[in-house]
Motif scaffolding. Sequence first.
Motif, PDB file in Angstrom:
ATOM      1  N   SER A  23       0.831  -1.202   0.000  1.00  0.00           N
ATOM      2  CA  SER A  23       0.000   0.000   0.000  1.00  0.00           C
ATOM      3  C   SER A  23       0.867   1.255   0.000  1.00  0.00           C
ATOM      4  N   PRO A  76       6.192   0.024  -5.702  1.00  0.00           N
ATOM      5  CA  PRO A  76       4.794  -0.050  -6.118  1.00  0.00           C
ATOM      6  C   PRO A  76       4.675   0.022  -7.630  1.00  0.00           C
ATOM      7  N   ARG A  80      -1.018   1.849 -11.026  1.00  0.00           N
ATOM      8  CA  ARG A  80      -2.127   1.836 -10.091  1.00  0.00           C
ATOM      9  C   ARG A  80      -3.182   2.769 -10.649  1.00  0.00           C
ATOM     10  N   THR A  82      -6.738   4.904 -10.901  1.00  0.00           N
ATOM     11  CA  THR A  82      -7.636   5.650 -10.042  1.00  0.00           C
ATOM     12  C   THR A  82      -8.918   5.943 -10.793  1.00  0.00           C
ATOM     13  N   ASP A 230      -4.319  -2.286  -4.333  1.00  0.00           N
ATOM     14  CA  ASP A 230      -3.010  -1.961  -4.904  1.00  0.00           C
ATOM     15  C   ASP A 230      -3.106  -1.644  -6.392  1.00  0.00           C
ATOM     16  N   ARG A 231      -4.288  -1.835  -6.957  1.00  0.00           N
ATOM     17  CA  ARG A 231      -4.448  -1.596  -8.385  1.00  0.00           C
ATOM     18  C   ARG A 231      -5.488  -0.530  -8.683  1.00  0.00           C
ATOM     19  N   TYR A 232      -6.217  -0.146  -7.656  1.00  0.00           N
ATOM     20  CA  TYR A 232      -7.392   0.672  -7.916  1.00  0.00           C
ATOM     21  C   TYR A 232      -7.685   1.506  -6.685  1.00  0.00           C
TER      22      TYR A 232
ATOM     23  N   SER B 185      -9.320   3.930  -0.039  1.00  0.00           N
ATOM     24  CA  SER B 185      -8.807   2.607  -0.326  1.00  0.00           C
ATOM     25  C   SER B 185      -9.186   1.666   0.817  1.00  0.00           C
TER      26      SER B 185
END
Lengths: 272, 272
Positions: A23, A76, A80, A82, A230-232, B185
């Motif tokens: 994260s 990371p 990622r 958003t 972690d992707r969105y 998140s």
Amino acid sequence: MADRLQEAKARQVYLVLRDRIVSGAVQFGARLPNENDLAVEHGVSRVTIRRALLELQREHLIERRRSAGTRIIYRPSPSRMTADFSGVLANIASMGRSTKVKLLSFDYVQAGGAAAEALGVGDQDLLQRAVRVRSLDGVPFSYLVTHVPERIGITYKAKDLADRPLLELLERSGVKVERATQRISACLAAPEVAAALGITTGSPLIELVRIVYDRDNRGVEYLHALYRPDRYGFEFDMVRAGHATKRSWATSPPVRKVKPNGKPRPSAYSFT
Amino acid sequence: MADRLQEAKARQVYLVLRDRIVSGAVQFGARLPNENDLAVEHGVSRVTIRRALLELQREHLIERRRSAGTRIIYRPSPSRMTADFSGVLANIASMGRSTKVKLLSFDYVQAGGAAAEALGVGDQDLLQRAVRVRSLDGVPFSYLVTHVPERIGITYKAKDLADRPLLELLERSGVKVERATQRISACLAAPEVAAALGITTGSPLIELVRIVYDRDNRGVEYLHALYRPDRYGFEFDMVRAGHATKRSWATSPPVRKVKPNGKPRPSAYSFT
DNA sequence: GCACTAAGTATCATTTATCATACAATAGGA
DNA sequence: TCCTATTGTATGATAAATGATACTTAGTGC
């Protein structure tokens, strides 16, 4: 991602530490507390901490050296994504990337539970239930369960769901989509969801429940969405409005940039 | 909701069953297979199945009766607290309830990490760091960590933080709060946070990061908030706007009801 | 009433996870 | 070079989870 770690406490520690790492709460290069301190912090023995750390090491999230301690070596992923609160992904088109949907299941079930209540249908009615996973560049990021009243569901086929956003299908079928309510929360990944999203059981997920209503105030879609954090993520800007004690926040008007002479975006449908 | 079930296999079964229930895969009133069949299906002993079922029963998701079997009694969510996207709690005043803040720590730390980056300060600068827990009717629901540049932090005292929203303190100190960015998140509860919120380590939490900027576009507050999903959630309404392929969602204008002749709400500051 | 079904209870054996402890090895700094 | 911090390794004790089995109790339906 095999769930190798069976030991319950070790696994718990592992999950918490991994979450901190992926994260971004602790960054690349940062040092973790030493094993003894971690043991105290988590209220377990050093042996158990080691189990967790070994697993993190096996996954190349950390690097451990005698006398030097344990460091984060995970960076990371730059991809990622958003979305704003409406679920519209930022830059999806402009980055030349594509999302794909896999339909995991598609059937009609007897109404019941939260979906039925939200859609205002009785026990005798049928609901179309579809489970989909959406991926960006082959990487899954969302797990979507939708319930739609049968009378609407029959207007399109299973295959359509793999090609087009559900909302578009609804409107194409003549449903007058008017408004929606959304709720964002958090939950843990159950085995089935975890497998579909390529994560470990017990990982945290962003949970979104959206109920869509038509012009006559009837529920037409119940969406239960789970996202890999972690992707969105959901992001939005706000501006301070009002004066003195009546000040409050207002949402910033959505930024809808269209190149001066360019085409408008292919679609403003949200990529859930 | 404390995740009491420590036993790994039992927990696994529990998660699978719970997911089926809350996702609507099996509906209200439906019967689960009997314990022996479940044992076979999941490849564990009946005793282990029972552990899982007992936990589901404890959470009032199922009802079990001798000879009658096990039924789903889960009904969609009883009232949790909700906030709109700006963090303003609904009905807080009207319900005659009160939130209280406990200040867990208050100090000045060397800048570093995400907070420092967001606020645009260098390694040499100091940041004021405060950790607070907010409760509603004595029940904790949020864990808040704020970082504020030293120059602003010194304009108020630790005690002020227990009494007033930080944002109000900032504005009282002359900071011209202009806008903020937010990201929602999900993450897992680390031991310290879990203890403060009265939950089990490894429980899921809603994570909110808010960066507040002043009129000169300088970062003035970095908020890292963690919420118990069973006590708190973000909710918002949206309306469908536009035509044809350009249709999209827009936020519903915030409903700010004030009784016709009544006073305006005590404060529009958000209860984070 | 009677047979059947499925949950409730109990016990003990076995396996697995966790802990406490001790000591070894290695790197870095004084 | 020696001291210290930290991870690596080993082991036996203890606690916890799981399983196998048998039996009990309360509804269900004929």
